[in-house]
Design an enzyme around this catalytic site. Structure first.
Site, PDB file in Angstrom:
ATOM      1  N   HIS A 144      12.481  -2.119   2.749  1.00  0.00           N
ATOM      2  CA  HIS A 144      11.856  -0.840   3.110  1.00  0.00           C
ATOM      3  C   HIS A 144      12.783   0.276   2.671  1.00  0.00           C
ATOM      4  CE1 HIS A 144       8.707  -2.752   5.383  1.00  0.00           C
ATOM      5  NE2 HIS A 144       9.647  -3.547   5.874  1.00  0.00           N
ATOM      6  N   LEU A 145      12.221   1.320   2.113  1.00  0.00           N
ATOM      7  CA  LEU A 145      13.011   2.456   1.666  1.00  0.00           C
ATOM      8  C   LEU A 145      13.631   3.194   2.841  1.00  0.00           C
ATOM      9  CD1 LEU A 145      10.456   3.655  -0.988  1.00  0.00           C
ATOM     10  CD2 LEU A 145      12.692   2.663  -1.470  1.00  0.00           C
ATOM     11  N   GLU A 200      12.618  -8.979   2.607  1.00  0.00           N
ATOM     12  CA  GLU A 200      11.808  -7.818   2.965  1.00  0.00           C
ATOM     13  C   GLU A 200      12.613  -6.552   2.696  1.00  0.00           C
ATOM     14  OE1 GLU A 200       9.903  -5.840   7.010  1.00  0.00           O
ATOM     15  OE2 GLU A 200      10.780  -7.838   7.101  1.00  0.00           O
ATOM     16  N   PRO A 243       0.792  -1.217   0.000  1.00  0.00           N
ATOM     17  CA  PRO A 243       0.000   0.000   0.000  1.00  0.00           C
ATOM     18  C   PRO A 243       0.833   1.280   0.000  1.00  0.00           C
ATOM     19  CG  PRO A 243      -0.136  -1.082   2.139  1.00  0.00           C
ATOM     20  CD  PRO A 243       0.559  -2.023   1.201  1.00  0.00           C
ATOM     21  N   ASN A 244       0.336   2.223  -0.766  1.00  0.00           N
ATOM     22  CA  ASN A 244       0.857   3.581  -0.892  1.00  0.00           C
ATOM     23  C   ASN A 244       2.158   3.686  -1.677  1.00  0.00           C
ATOM     24  OD1 ASN A 244      -1.302   4.763   0.637  1.00  0.00           O
ATOM     25  ND2 ASN A 244      -0.338   3.877   2.448  1.00  0.00           N
ATOM     26  N   ASN A 265       8.115  -5.345  -0.416  1.00  0.00           N
ATOM     27  CA  ASN A 265       7.957  -4.152   0.397  1.00  0.00           C
ATOM     28  C   ASN A 265       6.464  -4.099   0.698  1.00  0.00           C
ATOM     29  OD1 ASN A 265       7.611  -1.645   1.552  1.00  0.00           O
ATOM     30  ND2 ASN A 265       9.019  -0.609   0.160  1.00  0.00           N
ATOM     31  N   ALA A 298       2.891  -0.550   5.094  1.00  0.00           N
ATOM     32  CA  ALA A 298       2.348  -0.609   6.451  1.00  0.00           C
ATOM     33  C   ALA A 298       1.850  -2.001   6.832  1.00  0.00           C
ATOM     34  CB  ALA A 298       1.220   0.408   6.610  1.00  0.00           C
ATOM     35  N   TYR A 317      10.793   8.960   1.787  1.00  0.00           N
ATOM     36  CA  TYR A 317      10.835   7.870   0.808  1.00  0.00           C
ATOM     37  C   TYR A 317      11.613   8.184  -0.464  1.00  0.00           C
ATOM     38  CZ  TYR A 317       7.223   6.178   3.920  1.00  0.00           C
ATOM     39  OH  TYR A 317       6.533   5.775   5.035  1.00  0.00           O
ATOM     40  N   ASP A 322       1.768 -15.478   6.886  1.00  0.00           N
ATOM     41  CA  ASP A 322       1.322 -16.852   6.657  1.00  0.00           C
ATOM     42  C   ASP A 322       1.412 -17.246   5.189  1.00  0.00           C
ATOM     43  OD1 ASP A 322       0.813 -17.283   9.342  1.00  0.00           O
ATOM     44  OD2 ASP A 322      -1.364 -17.027   9.174  1.00  0.00           O
ATOM     45  N   ARG A 371      12.328   4.875  13.092  1.00  0.00           N
ATOM     46  CA  ARG A 371      11.081   5.635  13.000  1.00  0.00           C
ATOM     47  C   ARG A 371      10.182   5.332  14.195  1.00  0.00           C
ATOM     48  NH1 ARG A 371       8.634   5.265   7.209  1.00  0.00           N
ATOM     49  NH2 ARG A 371       7.420   6.968   8.078  1.00  0.00           N
ATOM     50  N   ARG A 376       4.874  11.130  -2.408  1.00  0.00           N
ATOM     51  CA  ARG A 376       4.511  10.911  -1.006  1.00  0.00           C
ATOM     52  C   ARG A 376       5.740  11.067  -0.114  1.00  0.00           C
ATOM     53  NH1 ARG A 376       4.075   5.417   2.045  1.00  0.00           N
ATOM     54  NH2 ARG A 376       3.159   6.108   3.996  1.00  0.00           N
ATOM     55  N   ARG A 422       6.553   0.842  13.990  1.00  0.00           N
ATOM     56  CA  ARG A 422       7.189   0.348  12.762  1.00  0.00           C
ATOM     57  C   ARG A 422       8.341  -0.617  13.038  1.00  0.00           C
ATOM     58  NH1 ARG A 422       5.118   3.446   8.534  1.00  0.00           N
ATOM     59  NH2 ARG A 422       4.458   5.531   9.159  1.00  0.00           N
TER      60      ARG A 422
END
Length: 149
Positions: free
Chosen positions: A100-101, A98, A10-11, A74, A77, A23, A87, A107, A18, A111
């Site tokens: 993340h930027l 995994e 998402p996003n 990624n 949230a 980011y 799962d 943070r 954004r 998170r």
């Protein structure tokens, strides 16, 4: 040829506009193009998908079984909330990294928890868009070491 799914949650469709101070200014299309170019250098094919919907991300993970040898995820949230994504990753038994930027550990406290990490080979965070390329390299090394590439 080894195939990897690059999956964004998402996003992430709003990258470039954004919160660029968090980011960066690269768009999702730029991230995907960089992943495609890097994948070609290391002998991978990649498929890219972004969704703001948890179920669509779960479906993509399920559909990856038998099609892709690795996943770069990624989850945005959903990283901090989705037992269902965790799962799904565990269920398909495909190595995942995994990404993340931003550095999620620097943070807000909420998170710092990642359900995705529990189902991943590792986590790369805080290196901006370079994290995706590092994740592809990590998958390449893992797949080579296990004979899956």
């Amino acid at each position: 040829m080894t195939s990897v799914l690059v999956l964004n949650g998402p996003n992430l469709n709003l990258l470039g506009t954004r919160q660029p101070e968090v980011y960066g200014s690269a768009t999702l299309a730029m991230v995907e193009d960089a992943c495609r170019a890097h994948a070609a250098k290391i002998g991978f094919e990649i498929a890219c998908l972004q969704s703001n919907h948890e179920g669509a991300l779960i479906d993509a993970i399920h559909d990856a079984k038998g099609r892709h040898q690795g996943i770069v995820l990624n989850a945005g949230a959903y990283t901090h909330t989705s037992i269902a994504l965790m799962d799904a990753l565990i269920s398909v038994e495909i190595p995942a990294v995994e990404v993340h930027l931003s550095n999620i550990h620097a943070r807000e406290t909420f998170r710092h928890t990642s359900y995705i990490a529990k189902a991943s080979l590792g986590q790369i965070c805080g290196f901006g868009t370079q994290g995706y390329l590092l994740a592809l390299d990590a998958l390449a090394a893992h797949l080579k070491a296990t004979g899956a590439a």
